[in-house]
Design an enzyme around this catalytic site. Structure first.
Site, PDB file in Angstrom:
ATOM      1  N   GLN A 168      -4.498  -4.882   6.865  1.00 28.00           N
ATOM      2  CA  GLN A 168      -5.515  -5.795   6.338  1.00 28.00           C
ATOM      3  C   GLN A 168      -5.604  -7.082   7.140  1.00 28.00           C
ATOM      4  OE1 GLN A 168      -7.780  -5.337   3.925  1.00 28.00           O
ATOM      5  NE2 GLN A 168      -7.045  -3.271   3.587  1.00 28.00           N
ATOM      6  N   ASP A 198       3.134  -4.453   8.051  1.00 31.80           N
ATOM      7  CA  ASP A 198       1.922  -3.660   7.895  1.00 31.80           C
ATOM      8  C   ASP A 198       0.740  -4.626   8.023  1.00 31.80           C
ATOM      9  OD1 ASP A 198      -0.273  -2.283   7.038  1.00 31.80           O
ATOM     10  OD2 ASP A 198       0.558  -1.683   5.107  1.00 31.80           O
ATOM     11  N   HIS A 218       0.868  -1.186   0.000  1.00 25.48           N
ATOM     12  CA  HIS A 218       0.000   0.000   0.000  1.00 25.48           C
ATOM     13  C   HIS A 218       0.902   1.233   0.000  1.00 25.48           C
ATOM     14  CE1 HIS A 218      -2.805   2.941   1.786  1.00 25.48           C
ATOM     15  NE2 HIS A 218      -3.789   2.115   1.470  1.00 25.48           N
ATOM     16  N   LYS A 261     -10.501  -0.946  10.405  1.00 22.59           N
ATOM     17  CA  LYS A 261     -10.573  -2.127   9.541  1.00 22.59           C
ATOM     18  C   LYS A 261     -10.884  -3.386  10.362  1.00 22.59           C
ATOM     19  CE  LYS A 261      -7.306  -0.240   6.178  1.00 22.59           C
ATOM     20  NZ  LYS A 261      -8.084   0.116   5.000  1.00 22.59           N
ATOM     21  N   CYS A 315      -4.701   2.255  -3.848  1.00 20.04           N
ATOM     22  CA  CYS A 315      -3.436   2.736  -3.236  1.00 20.04           C
ATOM     23  C   CYS A 315      -2.318   1.721  -3.445  1.00 20.04           C
ATOM     24  CB  CYS A 315      -3.580   3.053  -1.746  1.00 20.04           C
ATOM     25  SG  CYS A 315      -4.782   4.305  -1.395  1.00 20.04           S
TER      26      CYS A 315
HETATM   27  N1  PMP Z   1      -1.712  -0.624   4.684  1.00 24.09           N
HETATM   28  C1  PMP Z   1      -2.657  -1.377   4.102  1.00 24.09           C
HETATM   29  C2  PMP Z   1      -2.289  -2.744   3.612  1.00 24.09           C
HETATM   30  C3  PMP Z   1      -3.951  -0.880   3.972  1.00 24.09           C
HETATM   31  O1  PMP Z   1      -4.888  -1.629   3.395  1.00 24.09           O
HETATM   32  C4  PMP Z   1      -4.249   0.410   4.470  1.00 24.09           C
HETATM   33  C5  PMP Z   1      -5.641   1.000   4.320  1.00 24.09           C
HETATM   34  N2  PMP Z   1      -6.257   0.747   3.106  1.00 24.09           N
HETATM   35  C6  PMP Z   1      -3.234   1.128   5.096  1.00 24.09           C
HETATM   36  C7  PMP Z   1      -1.977   0.587   5.183  1.00 24.09           C
HETATM   37  C8  PMP Z   1      -3.494   2.480   5.669  1.00 24.09           C
HETATM   38  O2  PMP Z   1      -4.445   2.395   6.685  1.00 24.09           O
HETATM   39  P1  PMP Z   1      -5.198   3.711   7.189  1.00 24.09           P
HETATM   40  O3  PMP Z   1      -5.790   4.355   5.974  1.00 24.09           O
HETATM   41  O4  PMP Z   1      -6.228   3.200   8.125  1.00 24.09           O
HETATM   42  O5  PMP Z   1      -4.182   4.566   7.847  1.00 24.09           O
END
Ligand code: PMP
Length: 405
Positions: free
Chosen positions: A201, A198, A120, A224, A362
């Site tokens: 997910q 990270d 991401h 999430k 993203c």
């Molecule tokens: N890493 C991953 C794998 C994600 O899916 C996301 C959110 N889509 C993020 C980081 C960032 O999370 P947040 O927008 O809640 O800060």
């Protein structure tokens, strides 16, 4: 026995109608819906316990502090780490920025920060910023044409670059792939690499245990995992965590301040400058209780049953190309339809009450590698049902018929 209807009854929004149709919410990778107990916890906090934390010598402040700190302990217990190793942030993005900023003194010119191509942007851009500041070099483990990282390729990259920092998603947001992080970290640790996972997910699906994974840092977002937006966490192995440079400065994070000089508190408060999202953290405590009351193995099985059912249906539709790892997956299905723009599909699905995500998620480097502009992504949560998949398939077929004309 996994009673999906009982679980659904905890989520009031799932009763909604959208454009005259029952809501089918398949965008859980973006954010999950919230059960009553989370909504109620936030309401009760403001009704009964609202005060600032760690400051007032009064009853309400003591209540707020106790609930705020109880959630920290609850999360620590869930992750099987120490309470002082948990830092509250506003999300996984902030957690990753905090780590990348804080590691400035731990990396030098020409040392490598190793990522993967399916990260991401939140697990790419902060590392690029760190590289810009320090002269370090960002490299990425490539994915294959299915968007999968081969273990052999990943191990070879780790051996070749002996990275100073290795940052990888536990599960991919665009495709749902579960990565073999423990195996990769075991290799990276032979080179004394700082390992960051990270878990944005994975957290809601996999009950991760950072110590078992062997990582130094593990991050996630409450929203999430059935909790509120605006709350995230960072687990850090204490010795290293405490060495990070402070990310934000101000109240709460200091030990002593004179006009000329400041000394900082130890972690975790060193990284929690200012008034935090207290109600959000308290409500995340309720989300953790919700998660802890569910047997993860049965909920995972349910999510994978949904995934398999949807994949089987999609394979019958001409021109659909599925992308991602079908063997190791948290319950996400990503696909493209040859000749059709993903956004057109999502718009027609939305008219029928179905929420999916389209676009690059993203994940621009991943999409560039796969030479596509984006995918349609269905991301399941434990409250989704086979009936919803049937509605989805009917709506998808109708949409594709319309788009053909
Ligand atoms: N890493 C991953 C794998 C994600 O899916 C996301 C959110 N889509 C993020 C980081 C960032 O999370 P947040 O927008 O809640 O800060």
């Amino acid at each position: 026995m996994f009673d999906v209807q009982a679980i659904r009854s905890e989520f009031p929004i799932l009763e909604s109608q959208v454009h005259g149709n029952p809501l089918v919410y398949f965008d859980n990778g973006a954010t999950t819906q919230k059960p009553n107990m989370v909504i109620e916890a936030e309401r009760q906090f403001y009704l009964q316990h609202n005060a600032n934390v760690h400051r007032g010598a009064h009853y309400l402040s003591a209540c707020a502090t106790r609930q705020y700190e109880e959630t920290r302990s609850r999360l620590a217990a869930y992750l099987e780490v120490e309470t002082k190793e948990i830092v509250w942030t506003k999300g996984a993005t902030e957690s990753l920025n905090l780590i990348a900023h804080g590691l400035q003194n731990h990396i030098s010119k020409n040392e490598v920060i190793l990522l993967s191509e399916l990260e991401h942007h939140a697990n790419i851009v902060p590392w690029q910023q760190l590289a810009n500041k320090t002269g370090a070099i960002v490299k990425a483990i490539p994915v294959d044409s299915q968007g999968i990282i081969s273990i052999d390729v990943a191990l070879e990259y780790i051996q070749r670059y002996k990275p100073r920092i290795f940052a990888i998603a536990h599960a991919s947001n665009g495709l749902g792939n579960i990565q073999p992080v423990a195996q990769l970290i075991a290799e990276a640790k032979k080179h004394n690499t700082i390992c960051v996972v990270d878990g944005a997910q994975a957290f809601a699906h996999l009950a991760p245990k950072p110590i078992e994974l062997g990582c130094d840092f593990y991050v996630g977002s409450a929203h999430k995992a059935f909790g509120p937006t605006g709350v995230g966490f960072l687990y850090g192995r204490y010795e290293l965590l405490n060495q990070l440079l402070p990310y934000q400065t101000g109240g709460e994070m200091i030990d002593t301040v004179t006009i000329e000089h400041t000394t900082f508190n130890d972690a975790p408060s060193k990284f929690e400058a200012g008034t935090p999202n207290i109600a959000g953290v308290v409500a995340f405590g309720a989300a953790l209780k919700f998660i802890q009351a569910i047997d993860r193995r049965t909920s995972q099985k349910h999510e994978l049953t949904l995934r398999t059912a949807l994949v089987e249906e999609l394979r019958r539709i001409p021109n659909i190309v599925l992308i991602g790892d079908h063997e190791h997956n948290i319950g996400t299905v990503s696909f493209v339809v040859n000749g059709v723009h993903p956004l057109d599909i999502a718009t027609l699905l939305d008219h029928q009450g179905i929420a999916v995500r389209t676009g690059h998620h993203c994940n621009q480097p991943l999409m560039q590698k796969l030479q596509i502009s984006g995918t349609v992504r269905v991301s399941f949560s434990l409250y989704n049902t086979l009936d919803e998949i049937a509605l989805f398939i009917t709506a998808l077929n109708e949409s594709l018929d319309l788009l053909k004309d």
